[in-house]
Design a protein around this motif. Structure first.
Motif, PDB file in Angstrom:
ATOM      1  N   LEU A  81      -5.287   1.120   0.041  1.00 20.75           N
ATOM      2  CA  LEU A  81      -6.002   0.285   1.111  1.00 20.75           C
ATOM      3  C   LEU A  81      -7.427   0.264   0.706  1.00 20.75           C
ATOM      4  O   LEU A  81      -8.122  -1.090   0.923  1.00 20.75           O
ATOM      5  N   ALA A  82      -7.844   1.183  -0.039  1.00 20.33           N
ATOM      6  CA  ALA A  82      -9.467   0.882  -0.610  1.00 20.33           C
ATOM      7  C   ALA A  82      -9.623  -0.222  -1.500  1.00 20.33           C
ATOM      8  O   ALA A  82     -10.508  -0.950  -1.412  1.00 20.33           O
ATOM      9  N   ALA A  83      -8.435  -0.323  -2.356  1.00 23.18           N
ATOM     10  CA  ALA A  83      -8.555  -1.053  -3.536  1.00 23.18           C
ATOM     11  C   ALA A  83      -8.443  -2.625  -2.934  1.00 23.18           C
ATOM     12  O   ALA A  83      -9.159  -3.537  -3.414  1.00 23.18           O
ATOM     13  N   GLN A  84      -7.600  -2.839  -1.988  1.00 20.82           N
ATOM     14  CA  GLN A  84      -7.299  -4.044  -1.336  1.00 20.82           C
ATOM     15  C   GLN A  84      -8.445  -4.525  -0.520  1.00 20.82           C
ATOM     16  O   GLN A  84      -9.061  -5.538  -0.621  1.00 20.82           O
ATOM     17  N   HIS A 105      -9.419  -6.636   6.804  1.00 21.30           N
ATOM     18  CA  HIS A 105      -9.414  -5.625   7.602  1.00 21.30           C
ATOM     19  C   HIS A 105      -9.511  -4.119   7.101  1.00 21.30           C
ATOM     20  O   HIS A 105      -9.036  -4.264   5.965  1.00 21.30           O
ATOM     21  N   GLN A 106     -10.380  -3.430   7.688  1.00 26.14           N
ATOM     22  CA  GLN A 106     -10.336  -2.056   7.288  1.00 26.14           C
ATOM     23  C   GLN A 106      -9.340  -1.250   8.111  1.00 26.14           C
ATOM     24  O   GLN A 106      -9.427  -0.980   9.388  1.00 26.14           O
ATOM     25  N   TRP A 107      -8.049  -1.063   7.441  1.00 30.59           N
ATOM     26  CA  TRP A 107      -6.993  -0.328   8.190  1.00 30.59           C
ATOM     27  C   TRP A 107      -7.117   1.116   8.081  1.00 30.59           C
ATOM     28  O   TRP A 107      -7.564   1.675   7.123  1.00 30.59           O
ATOM     29  N   SER A 108      -6.415   1.800   9.137  1.00 29.57           N
ATOM     30  CA  SER A 108      -6.360   3.132   9.231  1.00 29.57           C
ATOM     31  C   SER A 108      -4.782   3.389   9.147  1.00 29.57           C
ATOM     32  O   SER A 108      -4.157   2.879   9.948  1.00 29.57           O
ATOM     33  N   LEU A 109      -4.508   4.347   8.484  1.00 28.11           N
ATOM     34  CA  LEU A 109      -2.973   5.008   8.397  1.00 28.11           C
ATOM     35  C   LEU A 109      -2.650   5.961   9.506  1.00 28.11           C
ATOM     36  O   LEU A 109      -3.513   6.848   9.566  1.00 28.11           O
ATOM     37  N   ALA A 156       8.009   5.682   1.774  1.00 30.14           N
ATOM     38  CA  ALA A 156       6.967   6.002   2.749  1.00 30.14           C
ATOM     39  C   ALA A 156       7.228   5.100   3.882  1.00 30.14           C
ATOM     40  O   ALA A 156       7.052   3.967   3.437  1.00 30.14           O
ATOM     41  N   TYR A 157       7.197   5.567   4.949  1.00 24.64           N
ATOM     42  CA  TYR A 157       7.249   4.849   6.009  1.00 24.64           C
ATOM     43  C   TYR A 157       5.803   5.031   7.121  1.00 24.64           C
ATOM     44  O   TYR A 157       5.405   6.319   6.883  1.00 24.64           O
ATOM     45  N   LEU A 158       5.140   4.036   7.262  1.00 22.14           N
ATOM     46  CA  LEU A 158       3.970   4.380   7.846  1.00 22.14           C
ATOM     47  C   LEU A 158       3.490   3.170   8.699  1.00 22.14           C
ATOM     48  O   LEU A 158       3.902   2.004   8.885  1.00 22.14           O
ATOM     49  N   THR A 159       2.372   3.399   9.424  1.00 24.24           N
ATOM     50  CA  THR A 159       1.932   2.178  10.300  1.00 24.24           C
ATOM     51  C   THR A 159       0.294   2.071   9.763  1.00 24.24           C
ATOM     52  O   THR A 159      -0.418   3.094   9.696  1.00 24.24           O
ATOM     53  N   LEU A 160      -0.054   0.856   9.708  1.00 28.36           N
ATOM     54  CA  LEU A 160      -1.415   0.565   9.610  1.00 28.36           C
ATOM     55  C   LEU A 160      -2.037  -0.103  10.761  1.00 28.36           C
ATOM     56  O   LEU A 160      -1.461  -0.887  11.526  1.00 28.36           O
ATOM     57  N   SER A 161      -3.198   0.355  11.379  1.00 34.79           N
ATOM     58  CA  SER A 161      -3.929  -0.072  12.384  1.00 34.79           C
ATOM     59  C   SER A 161      -5.482  -0.505  12.097  1.00 34.79           C
ATOM     60  O   SER A 161      -5.963   0.034  11.437  1.00 34.79           O
ATOM     61  N   ALA A 162      -5.680  -1.547  12.792  1.00 35.02           N
ATOM     62  CA  ALA A 162      -7.215  -2.126  12.433  1.00 35.02           C
ATOM     63  C   ALA A 162      -7.618  -2.489  14.031  1.00 35.02           C
ATOM     64  O   ALA A 162      -6.795  -2.907  14.696  1.00 35.02           O
ATOM     65  N   ARG A 163      -8.722  -2.432  14.403  1.00 33.54           N
ATOM     66  CA  ARG A 163      -9.482  -2.469  15.420  1.00 33.54           C
ATOM     67  C   ARG A 163      -9.263  -4.252  15.777  1.00 33.54           C
ATOM     68  O   ARG A 163      -8.759  -4.502  17.141  1.00 33.54           O
ATOM     69  N   ASP A 164      -9.279  -4.994  14.907  1.00 34.09           N
ATOM     70  CA  ASP A 164      -9.106  -6.649  15.123  1.00 34.09           C
ATOM     71  C   ASP A 164      -7.935  -7.240  14.748  1.00 34.09           C
ATOM     72  O   ASP A 164      -8.009  -8.470  14.438  1.00 34.09           O
ATOM     73  N   ALA A 165      -6.863  -6.218  14.487  1.00 35.14           N
ATOM     74  CA  ALA A 165      -5.636  -7.007  14.206  1.00 35.14           C
ATOM     75  C   ALA A 165      -4.461  -6.042  14.800  1.00 35.14           C
ATOM     76  O   ALA A 165      -4.718  -5.074  15.082  1.00 35.14           O
ATOM     77  N   SER A 166      -3.262  -6.751  14.920  1.00 37.33           N
ATOM     78  CA  SER A 166      -1.943  -6.070  15.389  1.00 37.33           C
ATOM     79  C   SER A 166      -1.799  -4.876  14.456  1.00 37.33           C
ATOM     80  O   SER A 166      -1.968  -5.075  13.011  1.00 37.33           O
ATOM     81  N   SER A 217       6.551  -5.401   8.641  1.00 39.78           N
ATOM     82  CA  SER A 217       6.756  -5.910   9.869  1.00 39.78           C
ATOM     83  C   SER A 217       5.644  -5.747  10.761  1.00 39.78           C
ATOM     84  O   SER A 217       5.154  -4.639  10.672  1.00 39.78           O
ATOM     85  N   PRO A 218       5.317  -6.909  11.767  1.00 35.56           N
ATOM     86  CA  PRO A 218       4.188  -6.658  12.630  1.00 35.56           C
ATOM     87  C   PRO A 218       4.427  -5.635  13.615  1.00 35.56           C
ATOM     88  O   PRO A 218       5.946  -5.213  13.811  1.00 35.56           O
TER      89      PRO A 218
END
Length: 146
Positions: free
Chosen positions: A53-56, A94-98, A112-122, A145-146
């Motif tokens: 995420l940081a590299a992206q 976006h700055q995503w949090s895992l 790995a199954y995970l969810t990414l969240s950002a304030r300004d994105a779904s 998937s969204p």
């Protein structure tokens, strides 16, 4: 205040002595067998996902290239596929949090199954397939998937 300190110190000491398992999530597994705990794999792959995420976010194609398998592909619910060369050029907006990370061993690979969240994105839900490369791991396939 003194009572709070007397109670808090032993709890803190116990948490330190018992290690990560004492601080892990304590939801029972289905069927009432066992307890979900922070495993070594969850720590390793949580760190790898955060490095990715940081590299992206920074657009660091060199670091991203170290994390992606030469045959990397990302598959989206829309049916679109993104291959390694395009992924190396992309920069996250976006700055995503895992969150909700779960890691499963499947043969020599890790899923790995995970969810990414950002304030300004779904939220984005990901399944990442990591393959061992010597002492390191590389992301081989991503399903999103969204």
């Amino acid at each position: 205040m003194r009572t709070v300190l007397l109670i808090t110190k032993p709890l803190l000491l116990a948490a330190c002595l018992l290690g990560p398992a004492a601080l892990a999530q304590s939801d029972p597994l289905p069927g009432g067998k066992g307890v979900n705990v922070m495993t070594r794999y969850m720590k390793v792959f949580g760190e790898l996902e955060n490095r990715l995420l940081a590299a992206q976010l920074s657009g660091d194609g060199e670091h991203l290239g170290q994390l992606l398998d030469p045959l990397f592909e990302a598959n989206f619910a829309s049916g679109a596929t993104l291959y390694r060369p395009e992924m190396l050029k992309q920069q996250s907006q976006h700055q995503w949090s895992l969150s909700s990370l779960k890691v499963y061993e499947v043969g020599p690979n890790a899923i790995a199954y995970l969810t990414l969240s950002a304030r300004d994105a779904s939220d984005r839900h990901l399944v990442d397939v990591w393959v061992p490369k010597g002492k390191d791991w590389q992301l081989r396939v991503r399903f999103e998937s969204p």
